[in-house]
Design a protein around this motif. Structure first.
Motif, PDB file in Angstrom:
ATOM      1  N   LYS A  46      46.860  20.116  20.243  1.00 27.83           N
ATOM      2  CA  LYS A  46      46.419  18.979  21.060  1.00 27.83           C
ATOM      3  C   LYS A  46      45.136  19.321  21.841  1.00 27.83           C
ATOM      4  O   LYS A  46      44.257  18.477  21.990  1.00 27.83           O
ATOM      5  N   ALA A  47      45.040  20.563  22.317  1.00 32.76           N
ATOM      6  CA  ALA A  47      43.826  20.972  23.040  1.00 32.76           C
ATOM      7  C   ALA A  47      42.608  20.915  22.119  1.00 32.76           C
ATOM      8  O   ALA A  47      41.524  20.469  22.523  1.00 32.76           O
ATOM      9  N   LEU A  48      42.784  21.358  20.879  1.00 33.43           N
ATOM     10  CA  LEU A  48      41.655  21.335  19.950  1.00 33.43           C
ATOM     11  C   LEU A  48      41.281  19.901  19.586  1.00 33.43           C
ATOM     12  O   LEU A  48      40.099  19.554  19.550  1.00 33.43           O
ATOM     13  N   ASP A  49      42.281  19.065  19.310  1.00 27.06           N
ATOM     14  CA  ASP A  49      41.975  17.662  18.992  1.00 27.06           C
ATOM     15  C   ASP A  49      41.272  16.970  20.158  1.00 27.06           C
ATOM     16  O   ASP A  49      40.533  16.007  19.971  1.00 27.06           O
ATOM     17  N   ALA A  50      41.537  17.454  21.363  1.00 26.88           N
ATOM     18  CA  ALA A  50      40.900  16.869  22.553  1.00 26.88           C
ATOM     19  C   ALA A  50      39.494  17.407  22.774  1.00 26.88           C
ATOM     20  O   ALA A  50      38.812  16.980  23.702  1.00 26.88           O
ATOM     21  N   GLY A  51      39.052  18.339  21.945  1.00 21.57           N
ATOM     22  CA  GLY A  51      37.658  18.763  22.004  1.00 21.57           C
ATOM     23  C   GLY A  51      37.386  20.187  22.457  1.00 21.57           C
ATOM     24  O   GLY A  51      36.228  20.565  22.606  1.00 21.57           O
ATOM     25  N   ALA A  52      38.437  20.987  22.662  1.00 23.10           N
ATOM     26  CA  ALA A  52      38.193  22.371  23.063  1.00 23.10           C
ATOM     27  C   ALA A  52      37.461  23.136  21.966  1.00 23.10           C
ATOM     28  O   ALA A  52      37.708  22.928  20.788  1.00 23.10           O
ATOM     29  N   TYR A  53      36.571  24.024  22.399  1.00 22.20           N
ATOM     30  CA  TYR A  53      35.839  24.883  21.465  1.00 22.20           C
ATOM     31  C   TYR A  53      36.452  26.280  21.373  1.00 22.20           C
ATOM     32  O   TYR A  53      35.886  27.157  20.716  1.00 22.20           O
ATOM     33  N   GLY A  54      37.563  26.454  22.047  1.00 23.37           N
ATOM     34  CA  GLY A  54      38.192  27.767  21.973  1.00 23.37           C
ATOM     35  C   GLY A  54      39.514  27.747  22.704  1.00 23.37           C
ATOM     36  O   GLY A  54      39.713  26.945  23.619  1.00 23.37           O
ATOM     37  N   VAL A  55      40.422  28.626  22.283  1.00 17.47           N
ATOM     38  CA  VAL A  55      41.695  28.774  22.982  1.00 17.47           C
ATOM     39  C   VAL A  55      41.881  30.229  23.373  1.00 17.47           C
ATOM     40  O   VAL A  55      41.446  31.145  22.681  1.00 17.47           O
ATOM     41  N   VAL A  56      42.520  30.394  24.510  1.00 16.51           N
ATOM     42  CA  VAL A  56      42.856  31.716  25.037  1.00 16.51           C
ATOM     43  C   VAL A  56      44.370  31.705  25.187  1.00 16.51           C
ATOM     44  O   VAL A  56      44.898  31.130  26.129  1.00 16.51           O
ATOM     45  N   CYS A  57      45.070  32.303  24.237  1.00 13.73           N
ATOM     46  CA  CYS A  57      46.518  32.148  24.206  1.00 13.73           C
ATOM     47  C   CYS A  57      47.217  33.286  24.943  1.00 13.73           C
ATOM     48  O   CYS A  57      47.035  34.463  24.606  1.00 13.73           O
ATOM     49  N   PRO A  58      48.057  32.951  25.931  1.00 10.79           N
ATOM     50  CA  PRO A  58      48.718  33.986  26.717  1.00 10.79           C
ATOM     51  C   PRO A  58      49.807  34.707  25.923  1.00 10.79           C
ATOM     52  O   PRO A  58      50.331  34.183  24.939  1.00 10.79           O
ATOM     53  N   MET A  59      50.101  35.936  26.362  1.00 13.84           N
ATOM     54  CA  MET A  59      51.316  36.640  25.987  1.00 13.84           C
ATOM     55  C   MET A  59      51.487  36.822  24.470  1.00 13.84           C
ATOM     56  O   MET A  59      52.538  36.525  23.915  1.00 13.84           O
ATOM     57  N   ILE A  60      50.446  37.315  23.826  1.00 15.45           N
ATOM     58  CA  ILE A  60      50.576  37.660  22.405  1.00 15.45           C
ATOM     59  C   ILE A  60      51.042  39.113  22.338  1.00 15.45           C
ATOM     60  O   ILE A  60      50.331  40.020  22.782  1.00 15.45           O
ATOM     61  N   ASN A  61      52.209  39.295  21.773  1.00 13.54           N
ATOM     62  CA  ASN A  61      52.871  40.603  21.833  1.00 13.54           C
ATOM     63  C   ASN A  61      53.068  41.291  20.497  1.00 13.54           C
ATOM     64  O   ASN A  61      53.689  42.360  20.445  1.00 13.54           O
ATOM     65  N   SER A  62      52.617  40.675  19.422  1.00 13.61           N
ATOM     66  CA  SER A  62      52.830  41.293  18.112  1.00 13.61           C
ATOM     67  C   SER A  62      51.847  40.706  17.111  1.00 13.61           C
ATOM     68  O   SER A  62      51.220  39.677  17.364  1.00 13.61           O
ATOM     69  N   GLU A  74      49.238  36.175  14.334  1.00 12.14           N
ATOM     70  CA  GLU A  74      49.027  35.407  13.099  1.00 12.14           C
ATOM     71  C   GLU A  74      49.424  33.936  13.298  1.00 12.14           C
ATOM     72  O   GLU A  74      48.757  33.038  12.783  1.00 12.14           O
ATOM     73  N   GLN A  75      50.513  33.737  14.011  1.00 13.05           N
ATOM     74  CA  GLN A  75      50.874  32.349  14.325  1.00 13.05           C
ATOM     75  C   GLN A  75      49.752  31.671  15.095  1.00 13.05           C
ATOM     76  O   GLN A  75      49.393  30.531  14.821  1.00 13.05           O
ATOM     77  N   LEU A  76      49.240  32.369  16.074  1.00 11.27           N
ATOM     78  CA  LEU A  76      48.158  31.806  16.885  1.00 11.27           C
ATOM     79  C   LEU A  76      46.990  31.363  16.009  1.00 11.27           C
ATOM     80  O   LEU A  76      46.525  30.226  16.082  1.00 11.27           O
ATOM     81  N   VAL A  77      46.547  32.287  15.162  1.00  7.20           N
ATOM     82  CA  VAL A  77      45.426  31.938  14.280  1.00  7.20           C
ATOM     83  C   VAL A  77      45.791  30.744  13.404  1.00  7.20           C
ATOM     84  O   VAL A  77      44.977  29.831  13.199  1.00  7.20           O
ATOM     85  N   SER A  78      47.014  30.729  12.935  1.00  7.63           N
ATOM     86  CA  SER A  78      47.407  29.646  12.024  1.00  7.63           C
ATOM     87  C   SER A  78      47.379  28.289  12.722  1.00  7.63           C
ATOM     88  O   SER A  78      47.138  27.263  12.083  1.00  7.63           O
ATOM     89  N   TYR A  79      47.625  28.255  14.022  1.00  7.04           N
ATOM     90  CA  TYR A  79      47.602  26.969  14.740  1.00  7.04           C
ATOM     91  C   TYR A  79      46.174  26.473  14.978  1.00  7.04           C
ATOM     92  O   TYR A  79      45.958  25.289  15.208  1.00  7.04           O
ATOM     93  N   VAL A  80      45.228  27.419  14.930  1.00  4.94           N
ATOM     94  CA  VAL A  80      43.839  27.098  15.269  1.00  4.94           C
ATOM     95  C   VAL A  80      43.016  26.729  14.035  1.00  4.94           C
ATOM     96  O   VAL A  80      42.002  26.053  14.133  1.00  4.94           O
ATOM     97  N   ARG A  81      43.462  27.173  12.871  1.00  4.66           N
ATOM     98  CA  ARG A  81      42.654  26.962  11.662  1.00  4.66           C
ATOM     99  C   ARG A  81      43.330  25.963  10.718  1.00  4.66           C
ATOM    100  O   ARG A  81      44.545  25.946  10.581  1.00  4.66           O
ATOM    101  N   TYR A  82      42.489  25.220  10.024  1.00  5.59           N
ATOM    102  CA  TYR A  82      42.988  24.281   9.013  1.00  5.59           C
ATOM    103  C   TYR A  82      43.408  25.035   7.757  1.00  5.59           C
ATOM    104  O   TYR A  82      42.951  26.160   7.520  1.00  5.59           O
ATOM    105  N   PRO A  83      44.282  24.429   6.931  1.00  6.86           N
ATOM    106  CA  PRO A  83      44.615  25.029   5.636  1.00  6.86           C
ATOM    107  C   PRO A  83      43.346  25.210   4.799  1.00  6.86           C
ATOM    108  O   PRO A  83      42.419  24.400   4.933  1.00  6.86           O
ATOM    109  N   PRO A  84      43.302  26.205   3.965  1.00  5.65           N
ATOM    110  CA  PRO A  84      44.424  27.095   3.651  1.00  5.65           C
ATOM    111  C   PRO A  84      44.568  28.265   4.621  1.00  5.65           C
ATOM    112  O   PRO A  84      45.561  28.970   4.542  1.00  5.65           O
TER     113      PRO A  84
END
Ligand SMILES: [Mg+2]
Ligand SMILES: [Mg+2]
Ligand SMILES: [Mg+2]
Ligand SMILES: [Mg+2]
Ligand SMILES: [Mg+2]
Ligand SMILES: [Mg+2]
Lengths: 257, 257, 257, 257, 257, 257
Positions: free
Chosen positions: E82-98, E103-113
Motif C-alpha cells: 500500500k505504501a508503494l502504491d501510494a507513491g513511496a520511492y523506498g521502504v525501510v522495513c523494521p526487524m528483519i531477522n533472517s 527475501e519476503q521483504l524483497v518479494s513484496y517490493v518487486r513485481y513478478p517474476p
C-alpha cells in the motif's frame, strides 16, 4: 469549573508565557503542551486549523493543564462561541478597530445579561470540570482584543476601556503594516522607533484602563524584554516556526560539517 | 513568489481553462490536477468541501503546477483570508450585488493600505515559494466578483469598475434564477435569449472596465464558444458531474449491450 | 438481515454489474452509488483507501441499496473481519494461491463451526437490518477468491472446489504479469490469446465447481462480452479512471475546439 | 424530491419526535437514526460538530429515512445554505431577535424570488432523490426561528408572522437565561411559572400566526406533556446526554451492587 | 517515472540526508519537506501515523521533490504494497531477522517474476510521473532491511546478500536493546564500544555485499561522523524531537532570562 | 511512568470496572471517560475504530486519568505495538488458541530480552509521564489473552501458565458460539449451564496460574455477580449499546406516554 491559570499568574504579578499553534494536529499540540508553557493559543485565524481540528487539539492539550486559548478567525459570534463551548479559557480576537467592535467581542464571550453568548457548553462542561459553568465562566474566561491597525491605534483608549474586556493583545506584523504599509519586512520583534512607540502606547493605555497587555513575540529574548517592559502575557514563536527552524538548523548543520 | 499562470496566459491573450472541485478529497483533487487544466477552483460554496479538506486538496494539487483558485462560501473575511493564507492564487466570490460589496471583497484580498487583509500566510509562504509574499501577493492574486442576481446586473458598471477587482465571473445557474425565477430549469450553457444577452452585457462591461470576464460552463463545446466570444477564463463542468456522468454512461453502455 | 442482491440476480441467471472505488471519499462513493450499479466494491488493496474511510463510504452508499463489497488488502483476518463487521455483503480477496489459502479465506468469512469469524457485527447489525445476523450472515455474504498468479492458475481446481467459496474473481492485470511477466503492458480487457485462454479456463473451472466467476474489466464493451461468455459478475472500470478519463476528455475536447 | 416527513406528520395532526446530535461522528448518528425518531437535528451551534463532520452524519442517517434537520451555528448565510446543499430538510436557526432577522433567515432558505439562496444543491440532488429540486425545495424544506431572548419574546408576534417562516423553536436554556439571567440553573424542562408562561405565549403566538411550535425538552415525560399542550415538534435530549446518562447509570449501578 | 534521487546521489558517491516524520499531519510534512532534506521517511511503525494520514503527507511533500520513503509498521505485504502504491520511492522495513524474512521483504517490493507485488499503483502512477511504472518501479524503488536485533546481527551476511535488497538500515535504539537488554538508556548516537562495533560490522558487511548502509542518528554531528565512516544515508532526528526540542529550548530560554 | 491503576486496584483486592468503546470518536470517548470507570478499552477488533481514530480517543481520555486499554484487531505485532506506542496501558488480545499464540502475544508486549517489542514509544513517552519508560513499561503494561473458542478452552492451562501473561479475558459471545455453534442467540450475560461452567473453569484456571480473570458483561447486575465470583476485571456494555439503549428507551417512553 477549574480556575484559569492566567488569572492566578497575574494575581501574583507574573507574566504568562504563551505558546502558539498553527499546525492542524492533535499530536503536535500534545507535544507542545508538554514543553512548559503556561498557556497555549490555537490560531484559527492564520493557522492552518479549523474548528474540528481545534477540538482535537484542545482534547490533546487537556491533560497537560496548560490553559487553552483560541484566536478566532475574526470578530464573528460563530467562531467565538464555538471555541468557548469547546473548552477554551480565553479568546484573542483579531482586528478590533473600534469601541463598537470591542463591545461586540465582549458580548459574544459573556452570558446574559452582560453579553449574548448562547448557553450550551457541550465539551466545556466536561473539560473545565463542570460544576457551575454558567455562574463562573464569565469570570474565568479571558477576552483579549487585538489592536493591529492604524485606526485601532487612534481609538486605543475607547477600546481599552470597554467594560468586560480583559486585555489588549498586540499583533506586531499587522500593526507594522497598518502603520507603515509595506515599508518594512513583516514579522515580530520590531525595532523601528515608531513601532516601539506604538507598542509602548498600547501597553500604557491597557494598564491605565486596568486591563492586561499581551505581545506576540518571535524570540525568547524579545519576549523577556517585553516582560520587563511590563507585558502581562507574551507569546513566543509558534509550532510552524519552531519546527521549520529546528529542521533547517539541523540540515544546515549537517551540510556544513 | 511563483508567478500566477493566469496572468501569464492573459498576457498572451489566451483563455484560461479552469477545472472545478466539489468532492471533498485530496486524491480526487490530485487526479483532476493531472488532466491538463490551467487552473482549478475549489468550491467552498456549493461544493461539499470545508476549509480543512480544501487545504488537503491544495496540497495535493501543488505539485501539478495548476494554479489553485478558491470560491469562498460567501463574502466573508474569514473564508477569503483563510483561503489565501492556505495558498490560493485567486478567489471567486459569489453573490456580489453592489459596489460596496465589491469593495469589501477587494479589501479582504489585499494588504494595507489597499485593503485590510491580515498578515500571516502560514502555508502560502511555503507553497508559493516564499520570497517577498507581502510585497507581491497583492499583485499576483486575482480577485473575481460573481454577478448572478438581477440586482447585480443592474449595478454591473459600478461593480466592474471597482478599483482592485481583476474580473467578473458569471454563475449562469443563479443568474438565470435571479433574472427569470423558476421559469427555466437550472443549469449552465444557457441558450435563452435574455440570458445570452445578460452574459454578453457582463462580458462587455468587464472588458470596458479593463478587467477580465469568466464564465462557468457545462460542456467543452459551450466553453469553446465562450472563449471565442472573448471570455478570459472558462470553467468546464466539475468533478461531481464528470464522475457521475462517466459512471452513468458506463452503466448505461453496459446495460444496453 | 436484508437479502444479498447478488444472490437474487444470480437466482434469475443474471450477470451482476459491479462498480469499483479507489478514491477515499464518502461523497464520491455516494455519487457512484447513484449511477445504477448492482453492487460496488471498495478497493482496500490498491485503492487509496483504508478501513476508516471505507466505513464512511459504506455509510454513504447504504441508502442507495447497492450491495456493498470490499476487496481487503490481503488474506488477513483483520481486514476481512473488520470489513464484514462494517457491513460488507461480500469480500473479494486478492492473491489466493492455494487450497490452504482459500480455506483460510473462507474461515475468516464464516462463523463457527464453518469458520473462525469472531462475532461482533457492530455496524452490520444496523446496516443489514439486524434481525438474525448470526444465523444468516454465513448464507448471505459472498466470498470470492482472486486468481491472479501462475501458481494459482496451476491450482485452479483445488481452489475452485474449496467448500464455502462462492466464486473466483479474475484480476487481469496481475494475472497477465503473473503469467507473462512484463511482456505486455499492464491493464484490463486483455486480448492476448494466452490470457484469454487462462480467463476461459477459470470461468469453466468455476462453473464446473458450481461457483460463480467474476471478471474485472476496463470497458463496458469488454464487460458485455464477458457477460456473454458466462461471467456472473463483471466489474467495469473504477472511480479513478472514470473521473480522470472524463476530465481528460473534457480538457482535450476544449483544447481541440 | 422525496417528501418531508414532518409535513406528513403535521398534515395528520401529529407531533414530531425529534432527536438531537452533538457528537461529531457518522457512526453515532447512524446508531441514533435507527432508534425510531421521526427527525433528527444536527447541532452545528453547541454541538462539537462542524460542516464536514455533519455531512458524514447526514450520509450515515440517509438510509434510515429519518428526516435530517440542522441547527446552524448562527444566522449566517454560509452555514444555512451549506447545510441545505448538503441535504438538510430543515433548519432551526438560533437567536432570532427581530422581524428583520427572521426575514433574513427565510431569505437564506428560499430560492429567488422569495429569498436569496444560491443554487447548487450538490449533495441534496442525490440525497433527496433529485427530480425537480429547484421547484420543490422551497416547499419541502422547513424553516424554524429560535426565540430564546427577552428581546425576541417582546417581538414575538412580528417574528411569528414573518412570511415564509414555518415555525418557532424554543430553546429553554437560553430563554431562561435571557429572561431571568443567572437566577436559575440552566437546562430544559423548566417548571418556573414565568418560563412556563413564556413558553405558552410562544406556543399560542405561533399557532395564531398559522405556523408550528417546537420545544427542546430534556425528558420524554416533559416532551409528552409538551405534545399535549399542542407543540408540533419536540426534541428529547441529545446523544451526549443519552450516552453520558446511560454510562453514569451503569457505573453507578455496578458500584452500588 | 521520475528518477529516484537517492540513486542519483549515490551514483556521485554522496551521502543522503534523510528526514523523519512521526507527526500525523500533512502540513507538518509540507513544512519539513521545505527544509532541505534529500529524502524524508514517514514512520508508520513508531510514528503516530497510519496509512490514510501518510497519503496526505506524501501528497503534501510531492511538490518539494524530496524523495519520499516509508517505514512500514512490520514485514507485512499489506503495509509495504500500500505504501508503494501510494507513491513511496523506498521502504525501510523494521526487524528483519533472517534471510527468509529479507527475501519476503524483497518479494513484496518487486513485481513478478522477481517478487509478488500486486499491480495497481493508483496514486504512484500520478505522483511518479506515470510512464512505464511497471517496467521501471523495480529498478527505481529502494528496499532497506533494518538490522536491529542480536539474531539479525548473527545473520548479517545472509541478510546483506539477499538478492534484490538495496541496503541495510540500522536502528540504534532497538539494536542496543537487542544486544545489551536494558543495560543502557535507549536512544541514538551510541558511544558504547560494543554498539559502535556492531554498527561498524553492519556498515562493512553491507558494502561487502555491494549494497548501501544507512544509520538513524539523533544529531547532525553524529550523522556527519557517520557519513565520514561511509554510511550512504543518514537520518537525523525527526519532527517530534525537533519540535519538542525547539519548544523546550524556547521556554527554557525565556524562563532563564 | 505513571503507575497502572489496574495494578493498584488489584493490590487492594478490588475488581476493576472497565468501559468499552466502539464508536470512532474522540468526543464520545471523552464523555465516557468522565463517567467513573476505572479503565476503558478501545475495541479495535469489533469496534468501528482504526488506529488513527484510536489515538484521538486516547488523547481525549488522557486527562480523565482512566486507564486506557486497547483490544487489537488480532494477534498481530503491528496492531499491538502501535497501540502501546500510542499510550495504551494494556492489551486484550482476541482469539488466543494455544500456548504458542499466547507466547507470541507476550512477546509483542514486552521489550527484549523478554519479548520482541520494538522501541519507539512516540506518544507513550508523553502520555505516561515519560521517565524510565523502557525500564518500567514491561512491568506496568498488562497483557490479557482472550479465550473464546473450544480449542482455547481445551488448552486453557497451557495458555494460562504462559510466562508474562497477566490475565485471561473472556468474550462470552464468541465463547458461546465456539462451544455450541449457533444453538443460542449471541450475546453476553450467559445463563446456559455449559457456558457458566466454561466461564467458571477459566476463572479458576486463571487464579490457579496466579493471573487475573476478566469477563465482558452486558449489564451491571451480571458484572456485579461476576465480581462476586472473583473476577478481577469486568467490562460492562459499551458506548454503542449504551447510546442505542438510552435513545430507544427515550423514544419508547415518549411514544407510550
Ligand atoms: Mg494579525
Ligand atoms: Mg452561484
Ligand atoms: Mg490484483
Ligand atoms: Mg439556545
Ligand atoms: Mg527499531
Ligand atoms: Mg470475541
Amino acid at each position: 469549573m477549574k480556575a484559569n491559570k492566567l488569572k492566578e499568574i497575574w494575581s501574583k504579578g507574573g507574566c504568562v508565557l504563551n505558546g502558539w499553534l498553527s499546525i492542524p494536529c492533535a499530536f503536535s499540540a500534545e507535544i507542545m503542551a508538554a514543553q512548559g508553557y503556561d498557556s497555549i493559543g490555537i490560531d484559527l485565524q492564520h493557522g492552518i486549523v479549523d474548528y474540528q481540528e481545534a477540538v482535537g487539539m484542545l482534547q490533546a492539550m487537556r491533560a497537560s493543564e496548560v490553559t487553552p486559548l483560541v484566536r478566532p478567525a475574526w470578530l464573528d459570534p460563530v467562531h467565538i462561541m464555538k471555541a468557548l463551548d469547546a473548552g477554551a479559557y480565553g479568546v484573542v480576537c483579531p482586528m478590533i478597530n473600534s469601541r463598537a467592535e470591542a463591545e461586540q467581542l465582549v458580548s459574544y464571550v459573556r452570558y446574559p445579561p452582560t453579553g449574548i453568548r448562547s448557553f450550551g457548553p457541550s465539551r466545556a462542561l466536561i473539560s473545565t470540570g463542570g460544576g457551575n459553568y454558567l455562574g463562573e465562566a464569565d469570570e474565568e474566561i479571558v477576552c483579549f482584543a487585538m489592536i493591529e491597525t492604524a485606526q485601532a491605534l487612534e481609538r486605543l483608549d475607547e477600546i481599552a476601556t470597554t467594560p468586560g474586556l480583559d486585555g489588549i493583545y498586540i499583533g506586531p506584523a499587522d500593526l507594522t503594516i497598518g502603520l507603515t504599509g509595506k515599508k518594512y519586512p513583516p514579522g515580530f520583534d520590531r525595532e523601528e522607533p515608531e513601532i516601539i512607540d506604538a507598542i509602548s502606547r498600547i501597553l500604557r493605555a491597557s494598564h491605565d484602563a486596568g486591563i492586561k497587555a499581551a505581545l506576540h513575540c518571535g524570540s525568547p529574548a524579545y519576549a523577556a524584554k517585553a516582560a520587563k517592559w511590563g507585558f502581562d502575557l507574551v507569546t513566543v514563536s509558534n509550532d510552524v516556526r519552531l519546527l521549520a527552524g529546528a529542521a533547517a538548523a539541523s540540515v544546515g548543520s549537517f551540510r556544513s560539517l
